[in-house]
Design a protein around this motif. Structure first.
Motif, PDB file in Angstrom:
ATOM      1  N   UNK A  85       0.833  -1.204   0.000  1.00 51.15           N
ATOM      2  CA  UNK A  85       0.000   0.000   0.000  1.00 51.15           C
ATOM      3  C   UNK A  85       0.866   1.252   0.000  1.00 51.15           C
ATOM      4  N   UNK A  86       1.912   1.263   0.806  1.00 47.54           N
ATOM      5  CA  UNK A  86       2.833   2.399   0.828  1.00 47.54           C
ATOM      6  C   UNK A  86       3.426   2.653  -0.556  1.00 47.54           C
ATOM      7  N   UNK A  87       3.853   1.586  -1.201  1.00 49.42           N
ATOM      8  CA  UNK A  87       4.462   1.706  -2.523  1.00 49.42           C
ATOM      9  C   UNK A  87       3.474   2.272  -3.533  1.00 49.42           C
ATOM     10  N   UNK A  88       2.250   1.760  -3.503  1.00 49.71           N
ATOM     11  CA  UNK A  88       1.216   2.215  -4.434  1.00 49.71           C
ATOM     12  C   UNK A  88       0.953   3.716  -4.273  1.00 49.71           C
ATOM     13  N   UNK A  89       0.771   4.138  -3.028  1.00 45.98           N
ATOM     14  CA  UNK A  89       0.436   5.548  -2.765  1.00 45.98           C
ATOM     15  C   UNK A  89       1.613   6.457  -3.093  1.00 45.98           C
ATOM     16  N   UNK A  90       2.838   6.026  -2.779  1.00 44.50           N
ATOM     17  CA  UNK A  90       4.025   6.824  -3.094  1.00 44.50           C
ATOM     18  C   UNK A  90       4.167   7.070  -4.588  1.00 44.50           C
ATOM     19  N   UNK A  91       3.716   6.094  -5.391  1.00 43.83           N
ATOM     20  CA  UNK A  91       3.791   6.233  -6.841  1.00 43.83           C
ATOM     21  C   UNK A  91       2.610   7.007  -7.420  1.00 43.83           C
ATOM     22  N   UNK A  92       1.721   7.469  -6.537  1.00 42.84           N
ATOM     23  CA  UNK A  92       0.608   8.295  -6.998  1.00 42.84           C
ATOM     24  C   UNK A  92      -0.606   7.526  -7.451  1.00 42.84           C
TER      25      UNK A  92
END
Length: 415
Positions: A85-92
């Motif tokens: 989830x962190x990765x997804x949100x960081x990538x916008x």
């Protein structure tokens, strides 16, 4: 009746040897208490790759509920989903709303409050509007675990982002502050709540009055009550005397039971999560001859558990015993069921042991609740093992066991 909404000390574990000897079936089940929902585990980084999709698309998280059984494996999958989830949100990108919400709930249940709070923040960052239930659930869990400061910061941040806070959420903060001896801060929060145009309710004032009584004594509590009433609050008991008189007259004409009518009303209120009005009604009805039976107490216990007030549900037993009332088995079954449905099967086992120590003999319903609770915690191997032992000891019918096997996809029973 206000004492029934007090928090109690954590459940003291009774002697496991005494309980297991009495109930019989625990003795040969290995590691029955091997899983715990509150243990912390080492942070595990996500190992699988995420395929990047256009930023308008919704990306799903790895399913942390599917995989090898065991607490450690489940925690690894839970952490894996969080870091995805962190990765997804960081990538916008925007995550699946239902998955993100469920992840928040499961992190709370695993006592990972920082991660759960971060999930809420990431949902907002990605443009998702969290539903009121998950927001209130998070605030309530932070307060219950003593993280009042973090809960208040979260509320402030949510309001800064345009998310309205309702009275229920503020009640969680008020209750949390009161539980930890911060009455003055609770009163300041009450003023803030009213300044925002929110209307305090019975729960708000109940928490404040009980805190005043505990911290400052009965005289100060009465002064606070006078001040609250002076601000415009009028306790509303629904004109119970008139209602009782009307129902009693109708019951006499129709040869129906007034007791059954009010028992049904209390049960209905509890099922809908309106346990506090149910307690109010019960309190007033006892003044007019209504005597609650054991099943009424079971309804109140279930209602408190539905609202997440597990300590208060357990407190009922202490108060009943202090008043020379011996609970029936159905009361214990209601409490065990409530803890299991709240994701605290580990504590329900402690209640089971306490019940056996007090001389109660579990019935098939008791065992069914426990097996279902274990299965809901994704401990299917353990659930199947317990189920086989129950059959071997002839404390559960085979058709009941086969229903549980089919319902929870457990290992087939021996012929």
């Amino acid at each position: 009746m206000a004492t029934l909404v007090n928090s109690v000390s954590p459940l003291t574990n009774p002697s496991p040897e005494t309980a297991r000897t009495a109930c019989g079936f625990f003795s040969n089940v290995p590691k029955f208490h091997s899983f715990s929902l509150n243990k912390g585990f080492t942070r595990v980084l996500a190992s699988t790759q995420i395929t990047i999709s256009p930023k308008d698309s919704v990306l799903t998280l790895p399913n942390w509920k599917v995989g090898r059984n065991g607490t450690r494996n489940r925690e690894i999958r839970l952490n894996d989903a969080f870091f995805h989830l962190e990765f997804i949100v960081e990538k916008g990108h925007k995550p699946d709303v239902a998955q993100a919400t469920q992840l928040l709930y499961d992190l709370c249940k695993s006592n990972k409050m920082k991660k759960a709070t971060r999930v809420m923040e990431m949902m907002i960052e990605s443009g998702i509007i969290p539903d009121a239930a998950s927001y209130t659930f998070l605030v309530n869990n932070l307060c219950k675990r003593g993280n009042i400061g973090h809960a208040m910061q979260l509320v402030e941040k949510m309001e800064e982002n345009g998310y309205p806070t309702n009275t229920v959420t503020y009640n969680s903060l008020v209750r949390g502050l009161c539980m930890h001896g911060n009455l003055n801060q609770s009163l300041q929060l009450l003023d803030k709540l009213m300044w925002k145009g929110l209307v305090p309710n019975e729960f708000t004032y109940s928490f404040l009055l009980e805190a005043a009584y505990k911290e400052r004594g009965v005289n100060e509590a009465m002064k606070l009550l006078d001040e609250i009433i002076a601000k415009g609050w009028q306790p509303n008991l629904g004109r119970v005397p008139e209602a009782f008189s009307i129902i009693q007259n109708l019951g006499n004409k129709q040869r129906s039971s007034t007791h059954d009518f009010y028992k049904g009303v209390i049960t209905s209120l509890c099922r809908k999560g309106n346990t506090y009005p149910a307690f109010q009604l019960l309190y007033e009805m006892t003044k007019f001859g209504f005597v609650p039976d054991p099943y009424t107490y079971s309804s109140l216990i279930r209602g408190l558990c539905i609202e997440g007030m597990l300590d208060e549900a357990l407190e009922i037993f202490r108060l009943l015993e202090e008043n020379d009332y011996r609970p029936i088995l159905d009361n214990f079954n209601a409490l065990i069921l409530g803890f299991c449905k709240s994701g605290r099967t580990d504590l329900s086992l402690d209640i089971f042991e306490m019940m056996v120590e007090k001389g109660y003999t579990p019935n098939e319903t008791t065992y069914t609740i426990i097996v279902e609770g274990i299965a809901h915690e994704e401990e299917k191997e353990l659930a199947a093992e317990v189920l086989k032992e129950l059959l071997l000891r002839q404390v559960m019918r085979r058709n009941t066991a086969e229903r549980l096997v089919l319902q929870y996809n457990l290992e087939a029973l021996p012929v």
